[in-house]
Write a protein that holds these residues in place. Structure first.
Motif, short mmCIF file in Angstrom:
data_model
loop_
_atom_site.label_atom_id
_atom_site.label_comp_id
_atom_site.label_asym_id
_atom_site.label_seq_id
_atom_site.Cartn_x
_atom_site.Cartn_y
_atom_site.Cartn_z
N GLU A 68 0.80 -1.23 0.00
CA GLU A 68 0.00 0.00 0.00
C GLU A 68 0.83 1.27 0.00
N GLY A 69 2.12 1.16 0.26
CA GLY A 69 2.96 2.35 0.36
C GLY A 69 3.24 2.70 1.81
N SER A 70 4.32 3.44 2.02
CA SER A 70 4.69 3.82 3.39
C SER A 70 3.69 4.83 3.93
N PRO A 71 3.54 4.93 5.26
CA PRO A 71 2.58 5.88 5.86
C PRO A 71 2.83 7.32 5.44
N GLU A 72 4.13 7.73 5.35
CA GLU A 72 4.42 9.12 5.00
C GLU A 72 3.98 9.45 3.58
N VAL A 73 4.14 8.47 2.66
CA VAL A 73 3.71 8.71 1.27
C VAL A 73 2.19 8.66 1.17
N GLN A 74 1.55 7.75 1.92
CA GLN A 74 0.08 7.70 1.92
C GLN A 74 -0.49 9.02 2.42
N ASP A 88 -8.28 17.56 10.72
CA ASP A 88 -9.33 16.61 11.13
C ASP A 88 -9.81 15.79 9.95
N GLU A 89 -10.01 16.45 8.79
CA GLU A 89 -10.47 15.73 7.60
C GLU A 89 -9.40 14.75 7.11
N LEU A 90 -8.13 15.18 7.20
CA LEU A 90 -7.03 14.31 6.80
C LEU A 90 -6.96 13.06 7.68
N GLU A 91 -7.20 13.26 8.95
CA GLU A 91 -7.17 12.12 9.88
C GLU A 91 -8.28 11.13 9.56
N ARG A 92 -9.45 11.65 9.16
CA ARG A 92 -10.57 10.76 8.83
C ARG A 92 -10.30 9.95 7.57
N LYS A 93 -9.50 10.47 6.66
CA LYS A 93 -9.25 9.80 5.39
C LYS A 93 -8.26 8.62 5.53
N LEU A 94 -7.48 8.61 6.62
CA LEU A 94 -6.42 7.62 6.75
C LEU A 94 -6.66 6.68 7.93
N ASP A 95 -6.04 5.52 7.82
CA ASP A 95 -6.03 4.59 8.96
C ASP A 95 -5.34 5.28 10.14
N PRO A 96 -5.83 5.07 11.38
CA PRO A 96 -5.24 5.77 12.54
C PRO A 96 -3.73 5.58 12.66
N SER A 97 -3.24 4.34 12.46
CA SER A 97 -1.80 4.09 12.60
C SER A 97 -1.02 4.77 11.47
N LEU A 104 4.28 12.36 11.32
CA LEU A 104 5.62 12.61 11.86
C LEU A 104 6.69 12.48 10.79
N ARG A 105 6.59 11.40 9.98
CA ARG A 105 7.59 11.15 8.96
C ARG A 105 7.54 12.19 7.84
N ALA A 106 6.33 12.54 7.40
CA ALA A 106 6.18 13.51 6.31
C ALA A 106 6.67 14.89 6.74
N ALA A 107 6.40 15.26 7.99
CA ALA A 107 6.87 16.56 8.51
C ALA A 107 8.38 16.55 8.63
N LYS A 108 8.95 15.40 9.07
CA LYS A 108 10.40 15.30 9.22
C LYS A 108 11.09 15.45 7.87
N HIS A 109 10.49 14.86 6.82
CA HIS A 109 11.06 14.97 5.47
C HIS A 109 10.77 16.33 4.82
N LYS A 110 9.98 17.18 5.50
CA LYS A 110 9.59 18.51 4.99
C LYS A 110 8.80 18.41 3.69
N TRP A 111 7.93 17.38 3.66
CA TRP A 111 7.05 17.21 2.49
C TRP A 111 5.78 18.03 2.62
N VAL A 112 5.31 18.21 3.87
CA VAL A 112 4.04 18.90 4.10
C VAL A 112 4.22 19.94 5.19
#
Length: 486
Positions: A68-74, A88-97, A104-112
């Motif tokens: 399915e792809g890594s969590p940061e890419v999803q 809040d809407e982003l959280e609803r679109k994704l699996d909680p884990s 955390l990973r996407a912010a660390k990579h400075k993607w978002v």
């Protein structure tokens, strides 16, 4: 099938280079093949060399991200390419884990850009984690940094695979010989045509199942031996059912005493009362309870025969002692040493140190002029023979002894002093109505069988020693005798 495949292949080939590859080519289960290899090696049909390979496999989480792809890419892909999306809407679109790890990973990579609104900081990202997982799945080796990165995230794990290279052994044959293992009538008739399996004289036979003595029985035997070494005579204790008279009244225990309440004593419904008591002795006991005598004021209450007649499960073996002393008083006086070890019953709450049914050890010495010092000396002698040298005594109260002492022994397992029994000198109000001489003294002590056994075997819960929760392995493992007991 595995055995036939191995021996048959070696008949026309020098060796089997890899047991794993061989199993795959011949459609065999490698684990089953390994068992056959070990068996053939034991009989020297083959010789082997170990092959050990370390491999990486995906964990369940790793398999999920590979698909399915890594969590940061999803999470990155869930954010619109233009504009933003509320957290809040982003959280609803994704699996909680996935959301928790991905933010955390996407912010660390400075993607978002994370905040109440989430937006992209770059327009395209490469899913390196998924690519590495797919490479691992395909059996490709990873560099050290990539391996450590995936292992830190628990996406892969190392596994060790063990196989064998195989070649012919000194006893090789295309087919395993069958050895006769039993001396049957048929085998003896055709013994010249058979090869018998070598007998292993060093092999141990099956352990014999046998009975085992309970620790309580062992300690009871030791206690009986100790009493006999000290010159004591065993009292008959075959009456579990006793009358209140012999259990309480003859011991100068008042009828309103709390121990005689149903909350502490098991009374019988049938037969509820005793049939006969020695009337002259009953009258003397009644007199000393009501108005005293022999230097005592008594208890000053109306003694009731119906209370004395009630049957019960004896609460102590002192009921037996009272019968024996009464019988002794009817004969010309002779000094005596008596002991008993048997079961008693009390209506008590069960905990780690108390049971409603247990065993009581009782010893008494009847002679002229005995003192408290004699009692302390006898107790030290008795317990030292049992291997318990650390004793303490504390003043106590008993209705039928004065003075009275509680006995404490040091429990090495618990690391503290534990009460192991009671002791004292029987009161004149108990002895003189029986008809014993005025200068006669009786020193006595009572100890539960369970407490010394717990100390000797370092058991800290009585329910592990006696009752339905006992571990039978404890019975099988405990020593045949107590080393060091004198």
């Amino acid at each position: 099938m595995a055995e036939e495949a191995i021996l048959g292949f070696l008949q026309n080939n020098e060796d089997i280079a890899d047991s794993g590859q061989f199993a795959a080519e011949h459609n065999l289960n490698h684990d089953e093949l390994v068992n056959v290899v070990k068996s053939l090696q034991a009989f020297r049909y083959i010789e082997t060399q170990d092959i050990i390979r370390k491999t990486c496999v995906l964990t369940d989480e790793g398999k999920k991200y590979a698909a399915e792809g890594s969590p940061e890419v999803q999470l990155f892909l869930a954010v619109p390419a233009e504009g933003s999306i509320s957290i809040d809407e982003l959280e609803r679109k994704l699996d909680p884990s996935v959301f928790k790890i991905g933010r955390l990973r996407a912010a660390k990579h400075k993607w978002v850009q994370m905040g109440k609104q989430v937006s992209r900081k770059v327009q395209h990202v490469e899913d390196d984690v998924k690519n590495l997982l797919l490479q691992t799945q395909e059996g490709m080796e990873l560099d050290e940094a990539s391996f450590n990165s995936l292992k830190t995230r628990s996406l892969i794990e190392s596994k060790e695979w063990k196989g064998y290279s195989i070649k012919k052994g000194p006893n090789y044959a295309p087919k395993r010989k069958k050895f006769a293992t039993d001396l049957t009538r048929e085998n003896l008739q055709t013994w010249k045509e058979l090869q018998f399996k070598e007998y292993n004289f060093n092999a141990k036979g099956q352990p014999l199942e046998a009975g085992h003595l309970h620790p309580l029985l062992k300690v009871r035997k030791q206690l009986k031996d100790i009493f006999r070494q000290m010159g004591f005579e065993e009292m008959p204790t075959n009456n579990f059912v006793e009358s209140s008279f012999w259990n309480f009244d003859a011991l100068f225990q008042p009828q309103q005493h709390p121990a005689r309440d149903s909350h502490d004593t098991f009374f019988l419904k049938a037969p509820s009362t005793t049939r006969e008591l020695p009337e002259d002795y009953v009258e003397r006991v009644k007199q000393v309870h009501e108005s005293g005598g022999y230097g005592s004021r008594g208890y000053k209450y109306d003694w009731k025969r119906e209370e004395a007649n009630k049957n019960l499960l004896r609460t102590h073996t002192t009921a037996v002692s009272s019968r024996m002393l009464y019988a002794l008083a009817k004969k010309p006086f002779t000094p005596k040493k008596y002991f008993s070890i048997d079961r008693v019953f009390r209506n008590e709450a069960v905990d780690r140190t108390h049971l409603a049914e247990f065993h009581q050890i009782e010893g008494l010495i009847c002679d002229r002029g005995l003192t408290l010092g004699d009692l302390i000396g006898v107790l030290h002698d008795f317990f030292s023979r049992l291997g318990m040298s650390k004793l303490r005594f504390k003043p106590a109260y008993n209705p039928y002894t004065e003075p009275s002492m509680e006995i404490f022994g040091y429990h090495e397992g618990l690391g503290k002093w534990v009460e192991v029994g009671n002791s004292g000198i029987f009161r004149p109000e108990m002895l003189l109505p029986m008809g014993l001489p005025e200068d006669c003294r009786v020193i006595a002590w009572g100890v539960s069988l369970e407490r010394p056994t717990m100390i000797l075997y370092e058991i800290d819960n009585i329910r592990d020693l006696f009752g339905h929760k006992v571990d039978l392995d404890l019975i099988k493992r405990n020593a045949i005798c107590r080393i060091g007991v004198e």
